[in-house]
Design a protein around this motif. Structure first.
Motif, PDB file in Angstrom:
ATOM      1  N   LYS A 102      72.650  -3.143  97.841  1.00  0.00           N
ATOM      2  CA  LYS A 102      73.860  -2.419  98.236  1.00  0.00           C
ATOM      3  C   LYS A 102      73.759  -1.906  99.667  1.00  0.00           C
ATOM      4  CE  LYS A 102      75.569  -0.873  93.740  1.00  0.00           C
ATOM      5  NZ  LYS A 102      75.983   0.302  92.939  1.00  0.00           N
ATOM      6  N   ASN A 103      72.600  -1.405 100.021  1.00  0.00           N
ATOM      7  CA  ASN A 103      72.428  -0.904 101.385  1.00  0.00           C
ATOM      8  C   ASN A 103      72.401  -2.035 102.397  1.00  0.00           C
ATOM      9  OD1 ASN A 103      72.016   2.146 101.219  1.00  0.00           O
ATOM     10  ND2 ASN A 103      70.588   1.434  99.661  1.00  0.00           N
ATOM     11  N   ALA A 104      71.846  -3.187 102.012  1.00  0.00           N
ATOM     12  CA  ALA A 104      71.844  -4.338 102.914  1.00  0.00           C
ATOM     13  C   ALA A 104      73.268  -4.798 103.196  1.00  0.00           C
ATOM     14  CB  ALA A 104      71.030  -5.480 102.310  1.00  0.00           C
ATOM     15  N   ALA A 105      74.138  -4.761 102.174  1.00  0.00           N
ATOM     16  CA  ALA A 105      75.536  -5.145 102.382  1.00  0.00           C
ATOM     17  C   ALA A 105      76.191  -4.261 103.438  1.00  0.00           C
ATOM     18  CB  ALA A 105      76.301  -5.064 101.060  1.00  0.00           C
ATOM     19  N   GLN A 106      75.893  -2.966 103.402  1.00  0.00           N
ATOM     20  CA  GLN A 106      76.440  -2.069 104.422  1.00  0.00           C
ATOM     21  C   GLN A 106      75.837  -2.368 105.787  1.00  0.00           C
ATOM     22  OE1 GLN A 106      75.764   2.148 103.864  1.00  0.00           O
ATOM     23  NE2 GLN A 106      77.335   2.701 105.366  1.00  0.00           N
ATOM     24  N   VAL A 107      74.553  -2.688 105.823  1.00  0.00           N
ATOM     25  CA  VAL A 107      73.892  -2.993 107.095  1.00  0.00           C
ATOM     26  C   VAL A 107      74.523  -4.216 107.752  1.00  0.00           C
ATOM     27  CG1 VAL A 107      71.734  -3.814 108.128  1.00  0.00           C
ATOM     28  CG2 VAL A 107      71.707  -1.882 106.551  1.00  0.00           C
ATOM     29  N   PHE A 108      74.825  -5.257 106.967  1.00  0.00           N
ATOM     30  CA  PHE A 108      75.462  -6.449 107.530  1.00  0.00           C
ATOM     31  C   PHE A 108      76.802  -6.092 108.179  1.00  0.00           C
ATOM     32  CE2 PHE A 108      73.131  -8.837 103.974  1.00  0.00           C
ATOM     33  CZ  PHE A 108      72.027  -9.039 104.778  1.00  0.00           C
ATOM     34  N   SER A 109      77.569  -5.244 107.512  1.00  0.00           N
ATOM     35  CA  SER A 109      78.843  -4.809 108.095  1.00  0.00           C
ATOM     36  C   SER A 109      78.616  -4.025 109.376  1.00  0.00           C
ATOM     37  CB  SER A 109      79.620  -3.949 107.087  1.00  0.00           C
ATOM     38  OG  SER A 109      79.952  -4.685 105.932  1.00  0.00           O
ATOM     39  N   LEU A 110      77.656  -3.114 109.358  1.00  0.00           N
ATOM     40  CA  LEU A 110      77.375  -2.294 110.537  1.00  0.00           C
ATOM     41  C   LEU A 110      76.910  -3.142 111.712  1.00  0.00           C
ATOM     42  CD1 LEU A 110      75.587   0.717 108.805  1.00  0.00           C
ATOM     43  CD2 LEU A 110      77.680   0.866 110.166  1.00  0.00           C
ATOM     44  N   ILE A 111      76.087  -4.152 111.443  1.00  0.00           N
ATOM     45  CA  ILE A 111      75.602  -5.011 112.523  1.00  0.00           C
ATOM     46  C   ILE A 111      76.757  -5.794 113.141  1.00  0.00           C
ATOM     47  CG2 ILE A 111      74.209  -7.052 113.053  1.00  0.00           C
ATOM     48  CD1 ILE A 111      72.524  -4.575 112.830  1.00  0.00           C
ATOM     49  N   GLY A 112      77.622  -6.349 112.297  1.00  0.00           N
ATOM     50  CA  GLY A 112      78.776  -7.077 112.818  1.00  0.00           C
ATOM     51  C   GLY A 112      79.664  -6.194 113.677  1.00  0.00           C
ATOM     52  N   LEU A 113      79.936  -4.984 113.199  1.00  0.00           N
ATOM     53  CA  LEU A 113      80.787  -4.058 113.948  1.00  0.00           C
ATOM     54  C   LEU A 113      80.087  -3.560 115.215  1.00  0.00           C
ATOM     55  CD1 LEU A 113      82.268  -2.041 110.944  1.00  0.00           C
ATOM     56  CD2 LEU A 113      83.423  -3.780 112.329  1.00  0.00           C
ATOM     57  N   THR A 114      78.768  -3.429 115.162  1.00  0.00           N
ATOM     58  CA  THR A 114      78.019  -3.044 116.352  1.00  0.00           C
ATOM     59  C   THR A 114      78.102  -4.122 117.417  1.00  0.00           C
ATOM     60  OG1 THR A 114      76.494  -1.645 115.094  1.00  0.00           O
ATOM     61  CG2 THR A 114      75.722  -2.461 117.232  1.00  0.00           C
ATOM     62  N   ASN A 115      77.993  -5.384 117.018  1.00  0.00           N
ATOM     63  CA  ASN A 115      78.143  -6.480 117.975  1.00  0.00           C
ATOM     64  C   ASN A 115      79.502  -6.436 118.659  1.00  0.00           C
ATOM     65  OD1 ASN A 115      75.607  -7.542 117.612  1.00  0.00           O
ATOM     66  ND2 ASN A 115      76.249  -9.209 116.282  1.00  0.00           N
ATOM     67  N   LEU A 116      80.549  -6.178 117.874  1.00  0.00           N
ATOM     68  CA  LEU A 116      81.891  -6.079 118.461  1.00  0.00           C
ATOM     69  C   LEU A 116      81.984  -4.902 119.418  1.00  0.00           C
ATOM     70  CD1 LEU A 116      84.158  -6.862 115.368  1.00  0.00           C
ATOM     71  CD2 LEU A 116      83.814  -8.302 117.382  1.00  0.00           C
ATOM     72  N   TYR A 117      81.373  -3.785 119.051  1.00  0.00           N
ATOM     73  CA  TYR A 117      81.413  -2.605 119.909  1.00  0.00           C
ATOM     74  C   TYR A 117      80.709  -2.870 121.233  1.00  0.00           C
ATOM     75  CZ  TYR A 117      80.666   2.154 121.565  1.00  0.00           C
ATOM     76  OH  TYR A 117      80.639   3.285 122.335  1.00  0.00           O
ATOM     77  N   LEU A 118      79.528  -3.492 121.173  1.00  0.00           N
ATOM     78  CA  LEU A 118      78.771  -3.755 122.384  1.00  0.00           C
ATOM     79  C   LEU A 118      79.461  -4.794 123.274  1.00  0.00           C
ATOM     80  CD1 LEU A 118      75.134  -3.837 120.954  1.00  0.00           C
ATOM     81  CD2 LEU A 118      76.161  -2.042 122.368  1.00  0.00           C
ATOM     82  N   ALA A 119      80.220  -5.719 122.661  1.00  0.00           N
ATOM     83  CA  ALA A 119      80.871  -6.788 123.421  1.00  0.00           C
ATOM     84  C   ALA A 119      82.340  -6.518 123.660  1.00  0.00           C
ATOM     85  CB  ALA A 119      80.705  -8.125 122.680  1.00  0.00           C
ATOM     86  N   ARG A 120      82.816  -5.304 123.351  1.00  0.00           N
ATOM     87  CA  ARG A 120      84.258  -5.055 123.353  1.00  0.00           C
ATOM     88  C   ARG A 120      84.899  -5.245 124.723  1.00  0.00           C
ATOM     89  NH1 ARG A 120      81.594  -0.409 123.826  1.00  0.00           N
ATOM     90  NH2 ARG A 120      82.449   1.380 124.950  1.00  0.00           N
ATOM     91  N   ARG A 121      84.209  -4.833 125.773  1.00  0.00           N
ATOM     92  CA  ARG A 121      84.823  -4.950 127.105  1.00  0.00           C
ATOM     93  C   ARG A 121      84.963  -6.416 127.502  1.00  0.00           C
ATOM     94  NH1 ARG A 121      81.667  -0.209 127.678  1.00  0.00           N
ATOM     95  NH2 ARG A 121      82.969   1.620 128.152  1.00  0.00           N
ATOM     96  N   ALA A 122      83.951  -7.207 127.212  1.00  0.00           N
ATOM     97  CA  ALA A 122      84.045  -8.642 127.512  1.00  0.00           C
ATOM     98  C   ALA A 122      85.108  -9.303 126.667  1.00  0.00           C
ATOM     99  CB  ALA A 122      82.687  -9.312 127.271  1.00  0.00           C
ATOM    100  N   LEU A 123      85.229  -8.905 125.391  1.00  0.00           N
ATOM    101  CA  LEU A 123      86.262  -9.486 124.535  1.00  0.00           C
ATOM    102  C   LEU A 123      87.661  -9.093 124.975  1.00  0.00           C
ATOM    103  CD1 LEU A 123      84.567  -8.902 121.047  1.00  0.00           C
ATOM    104  CD2 LEU A 123      85.000 -11.115 122.114  1.00  0.00           C
ATOM    105  N   MET A 124      87.819  -7.876 125.447  1.00  0.00           N
ATOM    106  CA  MET A 124      89.133  -7.405 125.872  1.00  0.00           C
ATOM    107  C   MET A 124      89.561  -8.058 127.179  1.00  0.00           C
ATOM    108  SD  MET A 124      88.795  -3.376 124.818  1.00  0.00           S
ATOM    109  CE  MET A 124      90.415  -2.906 125.375  1.00  0.00           C
ATOM    110  N   ARG A 125      88.583  -8.535 127.976  1.00  0.00           N
ATOM    111  CA  ARG A 125      88.959  -9.239 129.205  1.00  0.00           C
ATOM    112  C   ARG A 125      89.545 -10.611 128.882  1.00  0.00           C
ATOM    113  NH1 ARG A 125      83.981  -7.171 131.346  1.00  0.00           N
ATOM    114  NH2 ARG A 125      82.960  -9.139 130.886  1.00  0.00           N
TER     115      ARG A 125
END
Length: 322
Positions: A299-322
């Motif tokens: 159950k905790n791993a399932a949450q971690v996978f979601s957090l990692i995906g959302l973290t990747n989007l957060y870190l890449a958000r400026r490049a994605l928004m360009r």
């Protein structure tokens, strides 16, 4: 056809919210996430498993609404009851999920819980992380050249004062330095160019870092970087034989202290792999994930996978928004 959160008729409360002069940090953050999350692809992978409207009983909440609520829980470290309360209290969150306080029924904590269980049952969190990474790769933000590996401990409640009178049997204790920790460990393999995570492994805290290294590397990686926890002479020889650069920091021993050249090498390798630490900073400080929320690794791993995906989007958000 799958679509994003539906448009709602504007109420007087919404008009008053619109007239305020300054957008809050939460509004700016949610506006960025609205832009960078690949909503259509994520909804498409969940839709086959989501309950359909039937002739009897209450119709399910819109899938787009429930996915947005689930993401809000990850971004703001909200439990199911706290998420239900937030939907009643916070206008910006209601707008993000597409609900109006005066017109729509708010999902209760049981509805929110059932959606999380749906994702866990069908392994959808890992699939969503892969979809996000495919999106980043298609935009040229996740390259295949080298991998940085690292791990971090997530604490679990060590107390036995609970219904079972014991700790979670799937969590374990480990010693780091002179201090003992109890919980689980997140192992990540991150792209050496962007710092975005491409592979994740979740284990009890007593699993060694080096035991997960083979699972964190990609077949076409030409370099690997890690701290002293990944020192292994056998793997080092295999990597060099395969033409892979071994950028793991050197470890001193009593008969063989580090030379000046060894220290310069370690400093250079540290300056390269330090970007992987940004992932854990976002998860722990930005998203507030410092302690496990559920029992068991799965159950905790399932949450971690979601957090990692959302973290990747957060870190890449400026490049994605360009």
């Amino acid at each position: 056809m799958i679509c994003a959160a539906p448009m709602k008729q504007t109420t007087f409360a919404s008009l008053a919210f619109d007239r305020k002069k300054k957008p809050t940090r939460r509004e700016r953050f949610l506006a960025e996430m609205e832009t960078v999350v690949p909503w259509a692809a994520l909804l498409a992978v969940i839709e086959p498993h989501y309950p359909k409207s039937g002739r009897r009983g209450r119709p399910p909440m819109p899938l787009a609404t429930m996915l947005r609520i689930y993401f809000l829980q990850q971004w703001y470290a909200l439990s199911d009851p706290a998420m239900e309360d937030a939907l009643y209290e916070i206008e910006s969150m209601r707008r993000f999920v597409g609900l109006e306080l005066a017109d729509d029924a708010m999902p209760d904590e049981t509805t929110i819980l059932k959606f999380r269980h749906l994702l866990e049952k069908h392994g959808l969190s890992a699939q969503m992380m892969n979809i996000i990474n495919d999106t980043l790769e298609a935009r040229g933000l996740l390259l295949k050249s080298g991998t940085m590996v690292d791990a971090t401990i997530i604490h679990a409640p060590p107390s036995t004062k609970n219904q079972d009178n014991k700790r979670d049997p799937e969590m374990h204790q480990t010693k780091k330095g002179k201090q003992w920790f109890f919980g689980m460990k997140i192992h990540v393999g991150a792209d050496v160019n962007s710092g975005l995570v491409h592979t994740v492994s979740v284990t009890p805290a007593n699993a060694s870092d080096i035991s997960q290294l083979p699972y964190l590397l990609r077949e076409d990686d030409r370099a690997v970087f890690g701290d002293k926890g990944y020192v292994n002479n056998k793997l080092k020889r295999l990597a060099r034989k395969a033409g892979v650069f071994w950028g793991v920091s050197l470890k001193a021993s009593k008969p063989h202290p580090l030379t000046g050249a060894n220290k310069r090498f370690n400093h250079k390798m540290s300056s390269i792999r330090m970007r992987v630490e940004h992932v854990f900073r976002v998860i722990k400080r930005q998203f507030g994930y410092t302690k496990v929320r559920y029992k068991g690794i799965a159950k905790n791993a399932a949450q971690v996978f979601s957090l990692i995906g959302l973290t990747n989007l957060y870190l890449a958000r400026r490049a994605l928004m360009r």
